[in-house]
Design a protein around this motif. Structure first.
Motif, short mmCIF file in Angstrom:
data_model
loop_
_atom_site.label_atom_id
_atom_site.label_comp_id
_atom_site.label_asym_id
_atom_site.label_seq_id
_atom_site.Cartn_x
_atom_site.Cartn_y
_atom_site.Cartn_z
N ARG A 63 -11.89 0.49 -1.44
CA ARG A 63 -10.82 0.28 -2.40
C ARG A 63 -9.46 -0.08 -1.79
NH1 ARG A 63 -12.53 2.60 -7.24
NH2 ARG A 63 -10.72 1.58 -8.20
N ILE A 64 -9.08 0.55 -0.70
CA ILE A 64 -7.73 0.35 -0.16
C ILE A 64 -7.50 -1.10 0.22
CG2 ILE A 64 -6.15 0.90 1.74
CD1 ILE A 64 -7.10 3.73 1.68
N GLU A 65 -8.36 -1.65 1.07
CA GLU A 65 -8.17 -3.01 1.55
C GLU A 65 -8.34 -4.04 0.42
OE1 GLU A 65 -7.05 -6.03 3.69
OE2 GLU A 65 -7.13 -4.05 4.61
N GLN A 66 -9.30 -3.80 -0.45
CA GLN A 66 -9.59 -4.78 -1.50
C GLN A 66 -8.55 -4.81 -2.60
OE1 GLN A 66 -13.55 -4.05 -2.96
NE2 GLN A 66 -14.54 -4.45 -0.99
N GLN A 67 -7.94 -3.67 -2.89
CA GLN A 67 -7.05 -3.58 -4.06
C GLN A 67 -5.60 -3.32 -3.70
OE1 GLN A 67 -8.76 -0.70 -6.76
NE2 GLN A 67 -10.76 -1.69 -6.77
N LYS A 68 -5.24 -3.41 -2.43
CA LYS A 68 -3.88 -3.12 -2.01
C LYS A 68 -2.87 -4.01 -2.74
CE LYS A 68 -4.22 -6.18 2.05
NZ LYS A 68 -3.30 -7.22 1.64
N PRO A 69 -1.61 -3.58 -2.86
CA PRO A 69 -0.60 -4.38 -3.54
C PRO A 69 -0.49 -5.78 -2.94
CG PRO A 69 0.22 -2.17 -3.13
CD PRO A 69 -1.09 -2.29 -2.40
N PRO A 70 -0.18 -6.77 -3.76
CA PRO A 70 -0.22 -8.17 -3.30
C PRO A 70 0.78 -8.49 -2.20
CG PRO A 70 0.70 -7.99 -5.53
CD PRO A 70 0.10 -6.67 -5.20
N ARG A 71 1.91 -7.79 -2.14
CA ARG A 71 2.92 -8.09 -1.13
C ARG A 71 2.74 -7.30 0.16
NH1 ARG A 71 2.92 -11.64 -4.17
NH2 ARG A 71 4.44 -12.06 -5.81
N SER A 72 1.74 -6.42 0.20
CA SER A 72 1.55 -5.56 1.37
C SER A 72 0.72 -6.27 2.43
CB SER A 72 0.87 -4.27 0.97
OG SER A 72 -0.44 -4.52 0.50
N ILE A 73 0.92 -5.84 3.67
CA ILE A 73 0.14 -6.33 4.81
C ILE A 73 -0.29 -5.12 5.63
CG2 ILE A 73 0.13 -7.76 6.89
CD1 ILE A 73 2.43 -9.38 5.66
N ILE A 74 -1.59 -4.88 5.71
CA ILE A 74 -2.11 -3.78 6.51
C ILE A 74 -2.41 -4.31 7.91
CG2 ILE A 74 -3.97 -2.10 6.82
CD1 ILE A 74 -4.28 -1.98 3.80
N GLN A 75 -1.66 -3.80 8.90
CA GLN A 75 -1.90 -4.22 10.28
C GLN A 75 -2.84 -3.27 11.01
OE1 GLN A 75 2.18 -4.63 11.67
NE2 GLN A 75 2.10 -6.83 11.38
N SER A 76 -2.83 -2.02 10.63
CA SER A 76 -3.79 -1.08 11.20
C SER A 76 -4.01 0.06 10.22
CB SER A 76 -3.31 -0.53 12.55
OG SER A 76 -2.22 0.34 12.39
N LEU A 77 -5.22 0.61 10.21
CA LEU A 77 -5.58 1.73 9.34
C LEU A 77 -6.39 2.70 10.19
CD1 LEU A 77 -6.75 1.52 5.66
CD2 LEU A 77 -7.85 3.07 7.26
N GLU A 78 -5.78 3.83 10.50
CA GLU A 78 -6.43 4.82 11.33
C GLU A 78 -6.80 6.03 10.47
OE1 GLU A 78 -3.62 5.73 14.34
OE2 GLU A 78 -3.35 3.63 14.93
N SER A 79 -8.02 6.56 10.64
CA SER A 79 -8.45 7.68 9.82
C SER A 79 -9.17 8.72 10.66
CB SER A 79 -9.36 7.19 8.69
OG SER A 79 -10.55 6.62 9.22
N LYS A 80 -9.12 9.94 10.20
CA LYS A 80 -9.87 11.01 10.85
C LYS A 80 -10.21 12.08 9.81
CE LYS A 80 -5.54 13.04 12.55
NZ LYS A 80 -4.79 13.47 13.75
N PHE A 81 -11.38 12.70 9.96
CA PHE A 81 -11.81 13.75 9.06
C PHE A 81 -11.38 15.11 9.62
CE2 PHE A 81 -14.54 10.32 7.65
CZ PHE A 81 -14.56 10.52 6.27
N LEU A 82 -10.87 15.94 8.72
CA LEU A 82 -10.37 17.26 9.10
C LEU A 82 -10.93 18.32 8.17
CD1 LEU A 82 -6.62 16.19 9.53
CD2 LEU A 82 -8.28 16.49 11.38
N ALA A 83 -10.72 19.57 8.51
CA ALA A 83 -11.16 20.67 7.65
C ALA A 83 -10.33 20.68 6.37
CB ALA A 83 -11.02 22.00 8.38
N PRO A 84 -10.95 20.85 5.21
CA PRO A 84 -10.19 20.85 3.95
C PRO A 84 -9.23 22.03 3.86
CG PRO A 84 -12.46 21.52 3.59
CD PRO A 84 -12.39 21.06 5.00
N ILE A 85 -8.13 21.80 3.15
CA ILE A 85 -7.10 22.82 2.96
C ILE A 85 -7.21 23.45 1.58
CG2 ILE A 85 -4.60 23.18 2.74
CD1 ILE A 85 -4.20 21.09 4.90
N GLY A 86 -7.69 22.68 0.60
CA GLY A 86 -7.80 23.18 -0.75
C GLY A 86 -6.68 22.73 -1.66
N TYR A 87 -6.32 21.42 -1.57
CA TYR A 87 -5.29 20.87 -2.46
C TYR A 87 -5.75 21.01 -3.91
CZ TYR A 87 -3.44 18.60 1.79
OH TYR A 87 -2.94 18.35 3.03
N GLN A 88 -4.78 21.17 -4.83
CA GLN A 88 -5.09 21.34 -6.24
C GLN A 88 -4.79 20.07 -7.05
OE1 GLN A 88 -6.66 24.15 -7.45
NE2 GLN A 88 -6.78 24.50 -5.22
#
Length: 798
Positions: A63-88
């Motif tokens: 979804r992020i790359e395909q639907q990003k805002p038309p004026r935006s330019i993604i030069q890099s996207l870094e991700s990592k999985f972490l232990a959940p905190i429990g956001y509400q």
């Protein structure tokens, strides 16, 4: 059994601030049932989100790359999985600081939604000249610090009304977190001033009276997005001539703004790509071929020029003004020639009161001057000739991480070893500043893996221009909160930018001018650090650049490896009687060129146009200068060769602006389609090889005597230059050919060279978003300095 949740942390870098990226992430996360937060940071956009693995993969991978805002330019996207905190829930959090590397978006032209609002009588922003949203409006011209939040912009003094605040806080509104958001109740306002600062009208009436002044033939100074324009009715010859006299701009073409694309098409040929550029978010000035119908435009707008520099309205203020007028206007930079554009209304009263008769101003401060960009279509794609509004300061990615082999050598020649003190201790990952050239100056700042190239600053010919250059250098460092460890500059010791580098207190790395040209074109064509590491042949043709031998280079063929260059060929040299004077007088260049062929005999050849252009006393002085080698610097410049030929064929003896003779020589080809060329020789007995133009000049003199039409002579001259490129390319034997330097702003020369090289199975590369002229030098300097710092045991590239 409960579904196991995971937490994903994402760092998104690029042009992702000021384009509605946080609202986009908010809506996307909410739609997918994710919880967490998003915020702006100095590095870009940070996302911390929790959900199932399937939800997170859909969010991240699809979804992020395909639907990003038309004026935006993604030069890099870094991700990592972490232990959940429990956001509400999912929320947009307050921006964070830190090291500044986020890409600042350029100022963007008014979007269609905002345009509909300002012309809708039932909308609360009807007629409001500062309407904007997350898809359009000011960015670079108003930002004072990162991250991009209202408190860090010049809009901080305007407290949003309850309606604007509601839009700003609503994730479903297109003005959600639109930092310049405003309306007639709470935002900036217009005023019309007399020369003494007295207020003539307020708000919409100010615009109406300004339009009336234009209709009356007056010169109106208008404070726009990145500075002031000087505006007159483009159909009014007397008004245009008055503007030229007051602005001290003798003949250089003036930019036009038209009410609509349809009105442009009446006067100009507009291709599909050119129309797209005119209507793009960048909304640059586009050079367009005139139609016969363009006789409605005053002759003094672009005298003797078959092209018009045209743009469409790009702010609500311009749209409202052009709707009121309904005809094209001259919209040229608000300055005297060789000075920077005015950005402050009080400064404008001081600097422009001798030009403008009324001033349409507003109270939204401009953080920095941003001129209009200029583009020309070459080979079916855009070539930026002046990079400013809409393009700057988008970064060039990856420059800071080029890797070099440990044993690769750098040139050992350097003009001043004192300039290098301390540079050997710098790390390649440290930030670097490049201060560009003397003409068409831009600067560049390298931070980590990104190079931020500034907006067009201009020629460093006046004290105000130098002050603007120094402010821009400080501005970039302040904006990204970085202290460069070294400064790259031109090799020319007398350039004011070079002197600035010497006096900066930082280690200075001088870079040869034409080498920087080639590297800038390589950088934007992604040819730096390629795995095959094959050399490229750089064809760097321009007016002048300080050479390693102390002469004036400009007709260069450079063999460029991953870390160095070799001058493998250049034009046969000749002398320029009068030095700097010759740049403004093609007749002087022609005398120097002809002296190289005929010696003293040339002064008796009274049938030659350049000789006729001087009186006997002047010819005597020139002859003495050439005989004694007094004030006659040696050059291999292709730009000066263009000047000489323009003089010899009787086209132009004195330039009223830089490049005028060369432009007119190009324009003379119109209507002539031929493949003939003149003879030339490549003298390979020496190193570097010499491209001998003497047979070509002799052939031109024969054609003049035979009465061959000027257009045919010009076409044959251009064709010869192309064949020279092909011949040198064959002799060198490298497949990749770089075409760079101011001479490759010439459409006929560039397109023909590309086609001929392709026909001979070479791979030509030319400029797109970085100008081929000296506006691209700073980027090349950054690349050369990076090479040096990555190989510290060697001397720097010069």
């Amino acid at each position: 059994m409960s579904i196991l949740k995971q937490r994903l942390h994402v760092t998104i870098r690029g042009a992702v601030q000021g384009v509605g990226f946080r609202p986009f992430i908010y809506r996307l996360a909410t739609e997918l049932g994710l919880v967490g937060w998003v915020n702006n940071s100095a590095q870009g956009v940070l996302v911390d989100v929790e959900g199932t693995q399937a939800q997170l993969q859909n969010f991240l991978l699809l979804r992020i790359e395909q639907q990003k805002p038309p004026r935006s330019i993604i030069q890099s996207l870094e991700s990592k999985f972490l232990a959940p905190i429990g956001y509400q829930q999912f929320e947009i959090r307050t921006s964070t600081g830190g090291e500044k590397s986020a890409t600042i978006l350029p100022d963007l032209a008014t979007c269609s939604d905002c345009l509909r609002e300002i012309f809708n009588k039932s909308d609360r922003r009807y007629g409001y000249p500062f309407t904007n949203c997350t898809n359009c409006g000011p960015r670079f011209s108003i930002i004072e610090a990162l991250p991009y939040d209202r408190a860090n912009t010049t809009m901080k003094q305007f407290q949003m009304c309850i309606h604007c605040q509601s839009e700003y806080e609503n994730p479903l509104d297109r003005r959600f977190h639109a930092q310049p958001n405003a309306c007639p109740e709470c935002g900036p306002q217009l005023e019309l001033w007399e020369r003494d600062g007295n207020v003539l009208a307020l708000h919409h009436q100010a615009l109406i009276q300004a339009a009336a002044s234009i209709c009356q033939g007056k010169i109106v100074a208008i404070k726009g997005l990145g500075g002031f324009h000087l505006v007159v009715d483009a159909r009014n010859e007397a008004a245009v001539q008055k503007l030229r006299r007051c602005k001290q701009r003798e003949a250089k073409p003036l930019a036009l703004m038209y009410p609509s694309l349809e009105s442009i098409q009446v006067h100009c040929q507009v291709s599909e790509l050119e129309a797209s550029l005119l209507r793009s978010p960048q909304a640059p000035i586009v050079l367009l071929q005139r139609k016969l119908a363009s006789h409605a435009i005053a002759p003094s707008v672009a005298p003797g020029n078959p092209y018009l520099g045209v743009m469409l309205p790009y702010t609500p203020l311009h749209h409202l003004l052009m709707a009121e007028l309904g005809f094209p206007i001259v919209a040229t930079s608000g300055n005297l020639t060789d000075e920077p554009i005015c950005i402050d209304e009080k400064e404008a009263l001081q600097r422009l009161s001798s030009i403008a008769e009324v001033f349409l101003v507003h109270n939204r401060p401009i953080a920095r001057p941003v001129d209009d960009s200029v583009v020309r279509v070459m080979m079916g794609r855009e070539m930026v000739l002046r990079r400013a509004r809409g393009y700057a300061p988008l970064s060039i990615q990856g420059t800071g991480s080029w890797e070099l082999g440990a044993e690769e050598q750098l040139p050992t020649t350097t003009p001043d070893s004192q300039l290098l003190t301390g540079a050997q201790q710098c790390a390649p990952s440290d930030s670097l500043l490049a201060v560009g050239a003397h003409l068409k100056n831009t600067i560049a700042l390298c931070v980590k893996e990104q190079v931020f190239v500034s907006q067009h600053i201009g020629d460093l010919e006046t004290v105000p221009a130098v002050n603007a250059f120094e402010r821009a250098s400080a501005d970039f460092q302040l904006l990204y909160q970085t202290q460069p460890v070294a400064i790259a500059c031109d090799l020319h010791p007398d350039y004011l930018s070079t002197q600035f580098a010497r006096n900066s207190g930082m280690p200075a790395i001088p870079v040869q001018h034409h080498y920087a040209h080639v590297l800038s074109c390589m950088a934007e064509n992604d040819l730096i650090g390629m795995h095959d590491s094959q050399p490229v042949l750089g064809v760097a043709w321009d007016g002048s650049g300080y050479g390693l031998d102390g002469t004036i280079w400009g007709g260069e063929f450079l063999l460029v490896t991953k870390t160095s260059f070799e001058r493998v060929a250049h034009l046969h040299t000749f002398r320029l009687p009068g030095g700097e004077k010759a740049i403004k007088e093609p007749r002087r260049v022609a005398i120097g060129l002809l002296y190289e062929i005929f010696g003293d005999e040339v002064f008796e050849m009274k049938h030659l146009v350049p000789v006729q252009a001087f009186c006997d006393r002047e010819l005597g002085i020139l002859q003495t200068m050439l005989q004694r080698n007094f004030n006659t610097p040696v050059t291999s410049s292709m730009g000066r060769l263009f000047d000489a030929i323009a003089s010899i064929v009787g086209l132009r003896q004195q330039n009223q602006f830089e490049g005028q003779a060369a432009m007119e020589l190009e324009f003379a080809i119109a209507g002539f389609d031929l493949d003939e060329c003149y003879s030339f020789e490549i003298l390979a007995t020496s190193s570097p090889a010499i491209v001998d133009w003497l047979p070509m000049v002799r052939g031109i003199l024969v054609d003049i005597k035979c009465g061959l039409p000027l257009g045919k002579i010009s076409a044959k001259f251009h064709n010869t230059l192309v064949e020279i490129v092909v011949a040198v390319a064959k002799s060198v034997g490298e497949g990749k050919i770089i075409l760079t330097g101011g001479c490759f702003q010439n459409k006929y020369l560039t397109e023909r060279a590309i086609k001929r090289l392709q026909a001979e199975n070479f791979y030509p590369y030319w400029h797109q978003r970085i100008p081929p002229n000296d506006g691209g030098i700073a980027l090349g300097q950054i690349v050369a300095a990076t090479f040096h710092l990555s190989n510290r045991k060697h001397q720097p590239c010069v």
